[in-house]
Design an enzyme around this catalytic site. Structure first.
Site, PDB file in Angstrom:
ATOM      1  N   GLY A  64      35.053  79.794  32.699  1.00 18.82           N
ATOM      2  CA  GLY A  64      35.389  78.945  31.560  1.00 18.82           C
ATOM      3  C   GLY A  64      34.586  79.342  30.344  1.00 18.82           C
ATOM      4  O   GLY A  64      33.554  80.007  30.461  1.00 18.82           O
ATOM      5  N   GLU A 204      38.945  88.268  40.280  1.00 22.29           N
ATOM      6  CA  GLU A 204      40.390  88.084  40.178  1.00 22.29           C
ATOM      7  C   GLU A 204      41.069  89.095  39.264  1.00 22.29           C
ATOM      8  O   GLU A 204      42.296  89.262  39.323  1.00 22.29           O
ATOM      9  CB  GLU A 204      40.722  86.664  39.699  1.00 22.29           C
ATOM     10  CG  GLU A 204      40.314  86.347  38.271  1.00 22.29           C
ATOM     11  CD  GLU A 204      38.892  85.829  38.122  1.00 22.29           C
ATOM     12  OE1 GLU A 204      38.626  85.100  37.148  1.00 22.29           O
ATOM     13  OE2 GLU A 204      38.045  86.158  38.982  1.00 22.29           O
TER      14      GLU A 204
END
Length: 545
Positions: A64, A204
Site C-alpha cells: 500500500g 506478485e
C-alpha cells in the site's frame, strides 16, 4: 442482496488478500488462482468476525502507498493476528505486521525502488517452520522492491530470513520458543503455533524471480491448500448456482453485447436454464462498424443462443446529447440500458437480469478509505438505478478476464469469440472525447475499422490484449491538396495485458503504423492527423474515458 456467486469460498479453499491500496494487490489474487488456489480481494477494514466466517486457509496482507506510522494510515484490527491461520505480509503488509506486533517502522534512509538482489540467510535452510516456502527457490534471486519506509526493529519472536544490500529485514518470520514470546512489558504476543511471515519485496509482480513459486509454496505448504480451483470445476458450480437462484420457473433476460464476457455468460446461462434464458442484444448506436450483423450471426447462428436484437440507437443518442463528462456518460448509458432491459423483461415476464460483470470491474468501481480509489464507474456496476426492477445474475463477477477466456473454452465457445478484444459496455461513447454525435460516430467507426483491419493484416491482432481508435475533442491544422485544413484528430491505442488491471503499450512496427495513419487520413473524411498512445496502465487507464 449479495450475489450468490460470492459464496465461492464455500466450495473452495480460500486465501483472503486484504487490500491496503497497492497497485499490485489484484495480482496477488491472480497469481494464486493461476496456481489453482482460489483467492479473493477484501478491504483491509473487513472485520475479524466476517473474515473468520469465511474460514480462509490463510491471509495475505497486501502492499500500500501509506506509512503505517502516519496519522490516518489504514490498519487491520489487532485481533486479526490472533486468527489460527498462516499469514503473509507483503511490503506495507510486512510493516503493518511489525507495527501491530511490537516492532518499529521508520522512514528509510534510502528508498528502494526497482530490482534488488535477495539473499536467503543460512538459518532458512535449517528452520523447519519456513524452509518449505523457499522450495525450488535459489539462495540468491532478483526481486522487485517498492518502498520508502523500512522496519528498524523486529517484533518479539521474529527473526530475519533474508536481506538485500539496502534492507536487512527483507524477509522476516515469527519463530517463537516452545513457550511463546513476550513483549517488553511482559505481555504475550502470538501463540507458539502461529505462522507469520513478511516480505518487503513484491512476489506478485513478474519482475520478481520465483515470485509465483513463493506465493504457491506459502499456500500449499504453510496453509495446506491442495489447489482445487479450475474453470472445469467452476462450470458445474456456476450452473448449479444459477439454477438455485432462479428456481424451476424463473426467467432471465440477458445483457448480451457480443463481447467475450457477455458471450461466455450467455452460453453459460443457456446451458443452465435453456429456453428460460432470453438474450437481448441492444443496438445502442454506439457499436463498431458492422457490429450488429456480426454479433447476431455469431451468437444466434453459431452458438445457438436465443437472441433478439432491439434497435434503441435513437434513444441512446438522444439521452447523450450535450453529455461530455465520462462518468456521466457511463451513468446515462447504464440507466438507459436498464430501462430497455426492464421493457424487455416485462415482455418475456423475466425476473432476473444477466450481466457480464468481471472482478476488475468490481475492484475499479468500489472505493474505500485507504485502498484503491475509484478509477471509473463501470456501466454495469455503478450505473444501475437504486430501484432496479430486476434481480442481478453475475456469474463472472469474481473472475478475471483470463479466467473468463478459459471458461469460454471449457463451454465450447469458438476460439475467434474467446480471443476477441474486449469492447466496453458504453461502446464508442467513451472513445469519443466530448460530444457524441452521429457524425463523430461515423468518423470513429471508419478509423477504428481501418486500425483493426491493418492489425489483422500484419498478424498482430492476437499479440495485443486490446486495440482501438479514439476521437479526440480537439482539431488540428493540416495541409491536404495544397490547402489548409482544420480537422479531427484520431488517437490509436494498443496494449498488451493478461488481466486488464495493468497493461503496457504495444510497440507496433513503424511501417505498420505508417500504413495505418496513411489510410486513415486518406480514407476517413474529416481526419487530418493520427497519433499513437504510448502510455502504460498505470498511470493511464486502457480506455481514455
Amino acid at each position: 442482496m449479495e450475489p450468490l456467486f460470492h459464496a465461492l469460498h464455500r466450495h473452495h479453499e480460500l486465501i483472503a488478500v486484504l487490500d491496503f491500496g497497492s497497485q499490485y494487490s489484484h495480482l496477488i489474487a491472480r497469481r494464486l488462482r493461476e496456481e489453482g488456489i482460489y483467492s479473493e480481494l477484501l478491504p483491509y477494514s473487513v472485520s475479524v468476525e466476517a473474515l473468520r466466517a469465511l474460514q480462509p486457509r490463510g491471509v495475505i496482507l497486501s502492499g500500500g502507498p501509506a506509512s503505517v506510522y502516519a496519522e490516518g494510515a489504514p490498519h487491520v484490527q489487532r485481533q486479526l493476528f490472533e486468527l489460527p491461520v498462516p499469514m503473509l505480509g507483503i511490503c506495507y503488509g510486512l510493516q503493518e505486521m511489525a507495527y501491530q506486533l511490537g516492532g518499529s517502522v521508520e522512514a528509510g534512509t534510502k528508498m528502494e525502488f526497482g530490482r534488488a538482489q535477495m539473499r536467503l540467510l543460512s538459518s532458512v535452510q535449517s528452520d523447519h517452520m519456513y524452509r518449505q516456502v523457499w522450495e525450488g527457490v535459489p539462495d540468491v534471486f532478483s526481486v522487485w522492491m517498492s518502498h520508502g519506509d523500512a522496519m528498524t526493529r523486529l517484533p518479539p519472536g521474529f527473526v530475519d530470513l533474508a536481506a538485500t544490500d539496502n534492507c536487512p529485514h527483507a524477509v522476516v518470520a515469527y519463530a517463537p520458543t516452545a513457550n511463546g514470546t513476550a513483549d517488553a512489558a511482559g505481555a504475550s504476543t502470538l501463540p507458539p503455533a502461529a505462522l507469520r511471515i513478511g516480505l518487503q519485496f513484491h512476489p506478485e509482480v513478474t519482475h520478481t524471480e520465483h515470485g509465483a513459486r513463493i506465493l504457491a509454496n506459502f499456500c500449499r505448504h504453510l496453509c495446506g491448500c491442495r489447489g482445487d480451483w479450475s474453470m472445469e470445476a467452476y462450470v458445474a458450480e456456476a450452473m448449479q448456482a444459477v439454477q438455485q437462484q432462479v428456481g424451476v420457473s424463473g426467467v432471465v433476460v440477458g445483457a448480451v453485447s457480443g463481447g467475450v464476457d457477455s458471450t461466455v455468460a450467455a452460453v453459460l446461462l443457456s446451458k443452465a436454464i435453456g429456453a428460460r434464458f432470453h438474450a437481448l442484444f441492444v443496438d445502442n448506436g454506439l457499436l463498431r462498424q458492422d457490429e450488429v450483423d456480426e454479433v447476431m450471426q455469431r451468437l444466434s447462428g453459431r452458438l445457438g443462443v436465443n437472441l433478439r436484437c432491439v434497435d434503441a440507437s435513437s434513444r441512446f443518442l438522444q439521452a447523450l446529447q450535450g453529455v461530455t463528462d465520462p462518468e456521466q456518460k457511463r451513468k446515462v448509458i447504464g440507466r438507459t440500458f436498464i430501462e430497455v432491459f426492464d421493457a424487455e423483461a416485462r415482455r418475456v415476464q423475466a425476473q432476473y437480469l444477466l450481466q457480464g460483470t468481471l472482478y476488475p470491474d468490481v475492484i475499479e468501481s468500489v472505493s474505500h478509505k485507504g485502498p484503491s480509489a475509484t478509477i471509473k464507474t463501470h456501466h454495469n456496476v455503478g450505473g444501475l438505478p437504486a430501484q432496479m426492477q430486476l434481480q442481478l445474475i453475475e456469474p463472472l463477477r469474481y473472475l478475471f478476464k483470463d479466467e473468463v477466456r478459459q471458461l469460454g473454452r471449457v463451454l465450447g465457445v469458438p476460439a475467434e469469440s474467446v480471443g476477441r478484444h474486449p469492447f466496453p459496455g458504453p461502446g464508442l461513447a467513451i472513445r469519443i472525447l466530448g460530444d457524441v454525435t452521429p457524425h463523430r460516430l461515423a468518423v470513429l467507426r471508419a478509423a477504428d475499422a481501418i486500425f483493426l483491419e491493418e492489425l489483422r493484416a500484419a498478424d498482430l491482432y492476437h499479440c495485443v490484449g486490446q486495440a482501438f481508435a479514439v476521437l479526440l475533442p480537439c482539431k488540428a491544422v493540416g495541409v491536404m491538396g495544397d490547402c489548409r485544413t482544420y480537422e479531427e484528430v484520431i488517437a490509436l491505442r494498443a496494449v498488451e495485458t493478461t488481466d486488464y488491471m495493468t497493461a503496457d503499450w504495444y510497440p507496433i512496427p513503424y511501417a505498420v503504423l505508417k500504413r495505418m495513419a496513411n489510410r486513415i487520413v486518406n480514407e476517413v473524411r474529416g481526419v487530418n492527423r493520427v497519433v499513437y498512445d504510448i502510455t502504460s496502465k498505470p498511470p493511464a487507464t486502457i480506455e481514455w474515458e
